[in-house]
Design a protein around this motif. Structure first.
Motif, PDB file in Angstrom:
ATOM      1  N   ALA A  64       0.843  -1.202   0.000  1.00 27.44           N
ATOM      2  CA  ALA A  64       0.000   0.000   0.000  1.00 27.44           C
ATOM      3  C   ALA A  64       0.877   1.250   0.000  1.00 27.44           C
ATOM      4  N   LEU A  65       1.985   1.214   0.704  1.00 24.66           N
ATOM      5  CA  LEU A  65       2.918   2.340   0.733  1.00 24.66           C
ATOM      6  C   LEU A  65       3.728   2.406  -0.556  1.00 24.66           C
ATOM      7  N   ALA A  66       4.006   1.253  -1.147  1.00 22.27           N
ATOM      8  CA  ALA A  66       4.742   1.218  -2.416  1.00 22.27           C
ATOM      9  C   ALA A  66       3.948   1.886  -3.532  1.00 22.27           C
ATOM     10  N   THR A  67       2.615   1.841  -3.459  1.00 17.14           N
ATOM     11  CA  THR A  67       1.796   2.504  -4.484  1.00 17.14           C
ATOM     12  C   THR A  67       1.966   4.024  -4.429  1.00 17.14           C
ATOM     13  N   CYS A  68       2.510   4.513  -3.317  1.00 19.13           N
ATOM     14  CA  CYS A  68       2.808   5.942  -3.178  1.00 19.13           C
ATOM     15  C   CYS A  68       4.227   6.258  -3.666  1.00 19.13           C
ATOM     16  N   GLY A  69       4.920   5.245  -4.162  1.00 14.76           N
ATOM     17  CA  GLY A  69       6.282   5.456  -4.663  1.00 14.76           C
ATOM     18  C   GLY A  69       7.375   5.153  -3.657  1.00 14.76           C
ATOM     19  N   ARG A  70       7.007   4.626  -2.502  1.00 14.02           N
ATOM     20  CA  ARG A  70       8.006   4.297  -1.476  1.00 14.02           C
ATOM     21  C   ARG A  70       8.563   2.895  -1.720  1.00 14.02           C
ATOM     22  N   LYS A  71       9.869   2.767  -1.610  1.00 17.61           N
ATOM     23  CA  LYS A  71      10.527   1.469  -1.753  1.00 17.61           C
ATOM     24  C   LYS A  71      10.719   0.862  -0.369  1.00 17.61           C
ATOM     25  N   PHE A  72      10.646  -0.472  -0.292  1.00 14.14           N
ATOM     26  CA  PHE A  72      10.866  -1.153   0.976  1.00 14.14           C
ATOM     27  C   PHE A  72      11.753  -2.362   0.770  1.00 14.14           C
ATOM     28  N   LYS A  73      12.284  -2.848   1.885  1.00 14.10           N
ATOM     29  CA  LYS A  73      13.170  -4.005   1.862  1.00 14.10           C
ATOM     30  C   LYS A  73      12.588  -5.094   2.762  1.00 14.10           C
ATOM     31  N   ILE A  74      12.492  -6.315   2.222  1.00 16.00           N
ATOM     32  CA  ILE A  74      12.069  -7.458   3.037  1.00 16.00           C
ATOM     33  C   ILE A  74      13.239  -7.823   3.933  1.00 16.00           C
ATOM     34  N   CYS A  75      12.968  -7.955   5.207  1.00 11.30           N
ATOM     35  CA  CYS A  75      14.012  -8.197   6.197  1.00 11.30           C
ATOM     36  C   CYS A  75      13.672  -9.477   6.975  1.00 11.30           C
ATOM     37  N   PRO A  76      14.308 -10.607   6.642  1.00  7.53           N
ATOM     38  CA  PRO A  76      13.986 -11.882   7.298  1.00  7.53           C
ATOM     39  C   PRO A  76      14.075 -11.834   8.820  1.00  7.53           C
ATOM     40  N   GLU A  77      14.918 -10.954   9.345  1.00  3.73           N
ATOM     41  CA  GLU A  77      15.065 -10.840  10.807  1.00  3.73           C
ATOM     42  C   GLU A  77      13.806 -10.309  11.480  1.00  3.73           C
ATOM     43  N   LEU A  78      12.860  -9.794  10.706  1.00  4.60           N
ATOM     44  CA  LEU A  78      11.629  -9.212  11.260  1.00  4.60           C
ATOM     45  C   LEU A  78      10.426 -10.138  11.131  1.00  4.60           C
ATOM     46  N   GLY A  79      10.670 -11.437  10.929  1.00  2.00           N
ATOM     47  CA  GLY A  79       9.590 -12.409  10.823  1.00  2.00           C
ATOM     48  C   GLY A  79       8.765 -12.489  12.095  1.00  2.00           C
TER      49      GLY A  79
END
Length: 159
Positions: A64-79
């Motif tokens: 939902a935030l990516a549709t605003c143009g924000r990039k994110f990173k998947i972080c396995p440590e945050l499972g």
């Protein structure tokens, strides 16, 4: 430093065929995520680093935030099994120069709030789709002050 904690929006219930990691957002959850993404995009600095749990419901929330143009990173440590220390290490708290947004899960988000606000044995109830914004500033030459800057819920976002 600013550490922004966003709990994933409402997701499907786990069932025999659907394990916890693969739960998707419900239609209500999609609306919640969209509202919060709108608010976050208008509020977050452009330099904000966004780290996301690998679970489907957190990735859906981040989208939902990516549709605003924000990039994110998947972080396995945050499972789903992450600890307070995992979150603080991933965010580089308190050393990061840029704000960090963590999109994750209970109970660890509430535990992070407790740890940073001086109540390490207290689990704060971070509700689904809510954002808790924690800031740290220099109080005097030697002491840093950590405080709760805001709590935001999708019900308060006007679009």
């Amino acid at each position: 430093m600013d550490l922004i904690l966003w709990r994933h929006a409402e997701a499907e219930l786990a069932s025999g065929d659907l394990t916890d990691e693969f739960r998707k957002l419900t239609s209500k959850g999609m609306k919640q995520a969209s509202k919060m993404a709108y608010w976050l995009d208008s509020t977050l600095p452009d330099t904000c680093k966004i780290l996301v749990s690998p679970a489907i419901r957190t990735r859906d929330t981040a989208e939902a935030l990516a549709t605003c143009g924000r990039k994110f990173k998947i972080c396995p440590e945050l499972g789903t099994a992450a600890t307070v220390q995992d979150v603080l290490l991933a965010a580089n708290w308190p050393h990061s120069r840029e704000p960090v947004l963590i999109i994750g899960h209970q109970p660890y988000l509430g535990q992070v709030v407790g740890e940073l606000l001086g109540h390490p044995l207290h689990d704060y109830p971070v509700r689904k789709a809510n954002v808790w914004w924690i800031s740290q500033k220099q109080r005097d030459a030697e002491e840093m002050q950590t405080y709760l800057k805001a709590i935001m819920t999708p019900d308060l976002v006007i679009r």
